[in-house]
Design a protein around this motif. Structure first.
Motif, PDB file in Angstrom:
ATOM      1  N   ARG A  49       0.747  -1.327  -0.147  1.00 34.40           N
ATOM      2  CA  ARG A  49      -0.098  -0.100  -0.114  1.00 34.40           C
ATOM      3  C   ARG A  49       0.758   1.208   0.000  1.00 34.40           C
ATOM      4  N   TYR A  50       2.216   1.068  -0.290  1.00 29.19           N
ATOM      5  CA  TYR A  50       2.989   2.141  -0.062  1.00 29.19           C
ATOM      6  C   TYR A  50       3.786   2.123  -1.648  1.00 29.19           C
ATOM      7  N   TYR A  51       3.989   3.614  -1.998  1.00 28.09           N
ATOM      8  CA  TYR A  51       4.861   3.573  -3.351  1.00 28.09           C
ATOM      9  C   TYR A  51       5.963   4.714  -3.332  1.00 28.09           C
ATOM     10  N   GLU A  52       6.790   4.415  -4.222  1.00 28.24           N
ATOM     11  CA  GLU A  52       7.819   5.575  -4.545  1.00 28.24           C
ATOM     12  C   GLU A  52       7.283   6.718  -4.715  1.00 28.24           C
ATOM     13  N   TRP A 108       2.176   6.913   1.380  1.00 28.99           N
ATOM     14  CA  TRP A 108       0.895   5.894   1.641  1.00 28.99           C
ATOM     15  C   TRP A 108       0.095   6.185   0.291  1.00 28.99           C
ATOM     16  N   GLY A 109      -0.423   5.108  -0.219  1.00 27.61           N
ATOM     17  CA  GLY A 109      -1.460   4.996  -1.181  1.00 27.61           C
ATOM     18  C   GLY A 109      -2.883   4.795  -0.681  1.00 27.61           C
ATOM     19  N   TYR A 110      -3.528   6.115  -0.765  1.00 28.43           N
ATOM     20  CA  TYR A 110      -4.663   6.248  -0.003  1.00 28.43           C
ATOM     21  C   TYR A 110      -5.611   5.348  -0.736  1.00 28.43           C
ATOM     22  N   PHE A 111      -5.552   5.084  -2.036  1.00 29.95           N
ATOM     23  CA  PHE A 111      -6.433   4.270  -2.811  1.00 29.95           C
ATOM     24  C   PHE A 111      -5.942   2.898  -3.053  1.00 29.95           C
ATOM     25  N   THR A 138      -9.977  -1.084   4.034  1.00 38.10           N
ATOM     26  CA  THR A 138      -9.513  -0.257   3.097  1.00 38.10           C
ATOM     27  C   THR A 138     -10.651   1.067   3.161  1.00 38.10           C
ATOM     28  N   ASN A 139      -9.991   2.128   3.195  1.00 42.14           N
ATOM     29  CA  ASN A 139     -10.675   3.532   3.118  1.00 42.14           C
ATOM     30  C   ASN A 139      -9.974   4.657   2.727  1.00 42.14           C
ATOM     31  N   CYS A 140     -10.274   5.087   1.557  1.00 42.41           N
ATOM     32  CA  CYS A 140      -9.280   6.079   1.021  1.00 42.41           C
ATOM     33  C   CYS A 140      -9.224   7.344   1.580  1.00 42.41           C
ATOM     34  N   GLN A 141      -9.993   7.714   2.753  1.00 44.33           N
ATOM     35  CA  GLN A 141     -10.163   8.710   3.499  1.00 44.33           C
ATOM     36  C   GLN A 141      -9.236   8.800   4.812  1.00 44.33           C
ATOM     37  N   LEU A 142      -8.518   7.677   5.083  1.00 40.66           N
ATOM     38  CA  LEU A 142      -7.998   7.685   6.148  1.00 40.66           C
ATOM     39  C   LEU A 142      -6.442   7.340   5.972  1.00 40.66           C
ATOM     40  N   GLN A 143      -5.491   8.005   6.937  1.00 45.04           N
ATOM     41  CA  GLN A 143      -4.191   7.706   7.044  1.00 45.04           C
ATOM     42  C   GLN A 143      -3.791   6.552   7.119  1.00 45.04           C
ATOM     43  N   ASN A 153     -18.681 -16.633  16.996  1.00 43.10           N
ATOM     44  CA  ASN A 153     -20.090 -16.850  17.851  1.00 43.10           C
ATOM     45  C   ASN A 153     -21.262 -17.028  16.708  1.00 43.10           C
ATOM     46  N   MET A 154     -20.857 -16.512  15.622  1.00 42.48           N
ATOM     47  CA  MET A 154     -22.123 -16.422  14.234  1.00 42.48           C
ATOM     48  C   MET A 154     -23.169 -15.477  14.861  1.00 42.48           C
ATOM     49  N   ASP A 155     -22.636 -14.323  15.430  1.00 42.47           N
ATOM     50  CA  ASP A 155     -23.442 -13.067  15.779  1.00 42.47           C
ATOM     51  C   ASP A 155     -23.065 -11.928  15.126  1.00 42.47           C
ATOM     52  N   PHE A 156     -24.211 -11.754  14.083  1.00 45.84           N
ATOM     53  CA  PHE A 156     -24.006 -10.645  13.151  1.00 45.84           C
ATOM     54  C   PHE A 156     -24.737  -9.454  13.404  1.00 45.84           C
ATOM     55  N   ASP A 157     -25.109  -9.189  14.696  1.00 42.77           N
ATOM     56  CA  ASP A 157     -25.797  -8.098  14.826  1.00 42.77           C
ATOM     57  C   ASP A 157     -25.047  -6.872  15.279  1.00 42.77           C
ATOM     58  N   ASN A 158     -23.816  -6.814  15.248  1.00 42.91           N
ATOM     59  CA  ASN A 158     -23.079  -5.675  15.682  1.00 42.91           C
ATOM     60  C   ASN A 158     -22.098  -5.204  14.434  1.00 42.91           C
ATOM     61  N   CYS A 159     -22.681  -5.584  13.130  1.00 45.03           N
ATOM     62  CA  CYS A 159     -21.568  -5.241  12.054  1.00 45.03           C
ATOM     63  C   CYS A 159     -21.499  -3.597  11.910  1.00 45.03           C
ATOM     64  N   GLU A 160     -20.354  -3.266  11.477  1.00 43.53           N
ATOM     65  CA  GLU A 160     -20.448  -1.862  10.981  1.00 43.53           C
ATOM     66  C   GLU A 160     -20.407  -1.816   9.335  1.00 43.53           C
ATOM     67  N   PHE A 161     -20.909  -0.695   8.698  1.00 40.31           N
ATOM     68  CA  PHE A 161     -21.218  -0.806   7.369  1.00 40.31           C
ATOM     69  C   PHE A 161     -20.405   0.605   6.788  1.00 40.31           C
ATOM     70  N   VAL A 162     -19.502   0.711   5.946  1.00 42.52           N
ATOM     71  CA  VAL A 162     -18.688   1.781   5.551  1.00 42.52           C
ATOM     72  C   VAL A 162     -18.867   1.762   3.963  1.00 42.52           C
ATOM     73  N   TRP A 163     -19.073   3.145   3.536  1.00 38.06           N
ATOM     74  CA  TRP A 163     -19.041   3.273   1.974  1.00 38.06           C
ATOM     75  C   TRP A 163     -17.794   4.513   1.971  1.00 38.06           C
ATOM     76  N   ALA A 164     -16.857   4.142   1.329  1.00 41.26           N
ATOM     77  CA  ALA A 164     -15.723   5.111   1.261  1.00 41.26           C
ATOM     78  C   ALA A 164     -15.436   5.376  -0.158  1.00 41.26           C
ATOM     79  N   GLN A 165     -15.550   6.832  -0.350  1.00 41.63           N
ATOM     80  CA  GLN A 165     -15.191   7.324  -1.652  1.00 41.63           C
ATOM     81  C   GLN A 165     -14.498   8.518  -1.536  1.00 41.63           C
ATOM     82  N   SER A 166     -13.740   9.198  -2.460  1.00 40.64           N
ATOM     83  CA  SER A 166     -13.167  10.260  -2.552  1.00 40.64           C
ATOM     84  C   SER A 166     -13.986  11.556  -3.093  1.00 40.64           C
TER      85      SER A 166
END
Length: 238
Positions: free
Chosen positions: A146-149, A164-167, A180-185, A225-238
């Motif tokens: 995720r890093y580049y020259e 750091w390659g944001y994308f 992966t989230n292009c808005q984060l360091q 525990n196969m408990d899916f009630d506490n998931c977080e949902f994120v749409w990341a776009q520039s």
């Protein structure tokens, strides 16, 4: 081990070359040749897919109100590549989301595909088109990728002289691995990646999204525990 060199075992997947849209919509001039009406696509019950109007639900389960169908995974196609052993071996993971406010719901059902009930929800909101998942395979990734020259001297570099390659990572669709989230360091991404959170789903720009990454995170203990009630949902776009 240096965090940049740690190897993450992931499950990668690719997109079918066709994209299907609600049959009630008119064909628009901007639509490419690979766009077809949903009535022209052959999708088996429970076949893994991203978005679109075709949804296969377990018997007795209703489509959640105020959410859009986002994805459906046939876990029998994914679990053979799960080296962590965290995923259920079979059954369906079904994702619903509202990306404008990062909310959603994940349903897990250990139901045979032939017992699923197909419904159709045509709309022109987010996730209105659908894409079948094609190939599923084991893969790896590292933070070093995720890093580049630097291209010029004005770019901000780290102690290793890299940028750091944001994308970086946006081109993958996967389960597990680096968030992966292009808005984060990079430090923010590392904080999440090395926390108790697991990438339950990432849909990237490899034939699924033109621009943007849809991610679902889950606490590791909840996944065990196969408990899916506490998931977080994120749409990341520039």
């Amino acid at each position: 081990m240096d965090q940049k060199e740690q190897i993450f075992e992931i499950i990668s997947f690719t997109a079918d070359n066709r994209e299907y849209y609600p049959a009630s919509m008119e064909h628009e001039d901007w639509m490419p040749e690979n766009f077809v009406k949903h009535t022209e696509i052959e999708a088996a019950l429970g076949q893994s897919r991203y978005g679109g109007p075709i949804i296969d639900l377990p018997p007795g389960v209703e489509h959640p109100d105020n959410l859009r169908f986002a994805a459906q995974l046939d876990l029998s196609k994914f679990s053979p590549f799960d080296k962590s052993g965290l995923l259920p071996k079979k059954g369906q993971l079904i994702f619903f989301a509202e990306i404008l406010n990062d909310t959603g719901k994940v349903i897990y059902a250990d139901v045979a595909n032939e017992q699923l009930v197909r419904i159709t929800k045509e709309h022109e909101d987010n996730f209105y088109t659908g894409i079948l998942i094609d190939q599923v395979f084991a893969d790896t990734e590292t933070f070093a990728e995720r890093y580049y020259e630097p291209d010029d001297e004005d770019e901000e570099t780290n102690e290793d002289g890299l940028v750091w390659g944001y994308f970086s990572g946006s081109e993958k669709s996967k389960i597990f691995g680096i968030y992966t989230n292009c808005q984060l360091q990079d430090e923010e991404i590392k904080e999440i990646t090395f926390s108790d959170k697991v990438v339950l789903l990432q849909i990237g720009e490899n034939g699924f999204n033109d621009e943007g990454v849809f991610s679902v995170l889950i606490p590791k203990e909840d996944l065990k525990n196969m408990d899916f009630d506490n998931c977080e949902f994120v749409w990341a776009q520039s």
